[in-house]
Design an enzyme around this catalytic site. Structure first.
Site: not given
Ligand SMILES: *Cc1c(COP(=O)(O)O)cnc(C)c1O
Length: 429
Positions: A359, A289-292
């Site tokens: 501010c 589950e990669p995001g960043r």
């Molecule tokens: C936020 C999150 C991710 C993604 O995390 P990254 O650091 O962006 O890869 C994956 N799984 C779960 C459950 C999350 O809450």
């Protein structure tokens, strides 16, 4: 890789010169490189080639429809944390059957919506939530596919606000409590199908050790649940870190991919090499589950210097982006490289605070940092702003949300319009 570098002394995103783009569309302005996003997705996919897997992009990192569409077309799955994110995925052409739904506080409306859309799995975070899911599924006369998030009690060694895998965090169910919970669920919850197991130990991890520790600790549990409850997947979460801190060298931004591998904190290839062999023989489908990692270094926030203010103790460069546009420095002490769009012709540096117009004293992008000098009217880029950037932007101080642009080769497309003043009061009476 990432698509940002100087060409003829101007900062480009792929084949698009950023200064004219900023002049045309105004600032603050988010710009993303499609090539970079796709490169990251494909490299991650390739790193996991040795095992049955699916990359489920964590939508919360950057949920613009065009970004989601790009990834949906590549065959990505999606990890969502709200009904709103599911709605976005569907609008972007993503398949709900490849969506997992995470989060500690799903509402009834969100559960019903996700059941109706037929998502792949609810990743539940407590026994109470699992029982509630069973109840709602029962009322609708359906079976809810579910996985429980295990909290492996592993220290991710990241910022305390983005560490999620320790017992004191609100996330998941204690490692020791998982087997009996699956037993009870199998016996008592007829509207639940136990489909998998999930974990996620934190975000912005730059060392492989916590990943290895968590996978080694939880693998026997995953195996046991497969034997006893026929689960089919194990999601090992996201959290792969990126490099925010880099220096400018010899006309290009000298990113970590150009470094000898042993000097880099964590590469995706190393991740694959270390993790895949530990998962291979489980016979489970592995979700990531990669995001960043996918979008972080694929985006920048462009802003213009408005004023230089020389105080007694400090020099402030006041820019037209604020913490409402990019909150990471204020919220997580996040670091963003700051780069003039016009390449500096000397190596001279001045110590400055780059601050926004909000501010709040927390409204800064750097403090006492040695930067190439830039002046009012000049554009600068806040690098690595593709993840947890626009998605966390707010209207605080009644500032309209910035526009977003997607670059594909030499084409730049507005993928979200800048908010107008009318947009600001939309829905108010
Ligand atoms: C936020 C999150 C991710 C993604 O995390 P990254 O650091 O962006 O890869 C994956 N799984 C779960 C459950 C999350 O809450």
């Amino acid at each position: 890789m990432h698509g940002f570098s100087y060409k003829n002394a101007s900062l480009f995103c792929d084949d698009v010169d950023l200064a004219p783009l900023a002049a045309e569309h105004g600032t603050p302005l988010y710009v993303y490189s499609a090539t970079t996003i796709l490169d990251h997705y494909r490299r991650l996919d390739a790193a996991l080639a040795g095992v049955d897997h699916e990359v489920a992009y964590a939508v919360k990192a950057n949920s613009n429809l065009s970004v989601l569409r790009l990834l949906a077309n590549e065959g990505a799955g999606f990890d969502i944390v709200s009904g709103g994110e599911l709605f976005r995925v569907i609008k972007a052409g993503g398949d709900p059957a490849h969506c997992t739904f995470a989060g500690v506080g799903k509402t009834r409306e969100e559960i019903v919506y996700a059941l109706e859309q037929g998502i792949y799995s609810f990743n539940v975070e407590s026994e109470e939530e699992l029982r509630y899911l069973n109840e709602v599924a029962g009322e609708l006369g359906v079976i809810a596919p579910a996985a429980v998030r295990v909290n492996p009690n592993v220290d991710a060694k990241t910022h305390k606000y983005i560490s999620t895998g320790k017992s004191e965090n609100k996330f998941g169910v204690d490692f020791e409590a998982i087997p009996s919970l699956y037993e009870r669920a199998a016996k008592e919850l007829p509207h639940i199908k136990l489909r998998g197991l999930q974990m996620h130990i934190g975000s912005q991890l730059t060392s492989i050790a916590p990943f290895i520790e968590a996978v080694e600790k939880v693998a026997p549990l995953a195996k046991q649940l497969k034997e006893k409850h026929s689960i089919e997947f194990w999601s090992i979460g996201g959290g792969i870190g990126i490099i925010y801190q880099e220096s400018l060298a010899s006309g290009t931004i000298d990113w970590w991919e150009n470094q000898p591998e042993q000097e880099r904190p964590l590469t995706i290839e190393q991740y694959g090499r270390e993790i895949v062999p530990r998962l291979k023989n489980l016979g489970l489908r592995i979700l990531l589950e990669p995001g960043r990692f996918i979008v972080g270094n694929a985006g920048v926030l462009l802003t213009r210097c408005l004023y230089e203010k020389k105080g007694r103790a400090k020099t402030f460069k006041i820019v037209d982006a604020g913490m409402n546009d990019l909150i990471r420095p204020a919220l997580y002490e996040g670091h963003h490289e700051i780069v003039p769009l016009k390449q500096p012709q000397s190596n001279e540096r001045v110590a400055v605070d780059v601050v926004g117009p909000i501010c709040e004293s927390g409204d800064f992008f750097c403090q006492n940092r040695e930067l190439p000098d830039f002046q009012p009217g000049d554009f600068i880029a806040l690098m690595s702003a593709g993840a947890y950037g626009f998605v966390m932007a707010s209207n605080y101080n009644s500032r309209p949300l910035p526009a977003e642009i997607l670059v594909e080769g030499d084409a730049a497309t507005v993928i979200r319009k800048r908010q107008s003043l009318e947009d600001l009061i939309e829905g108010e009476l």
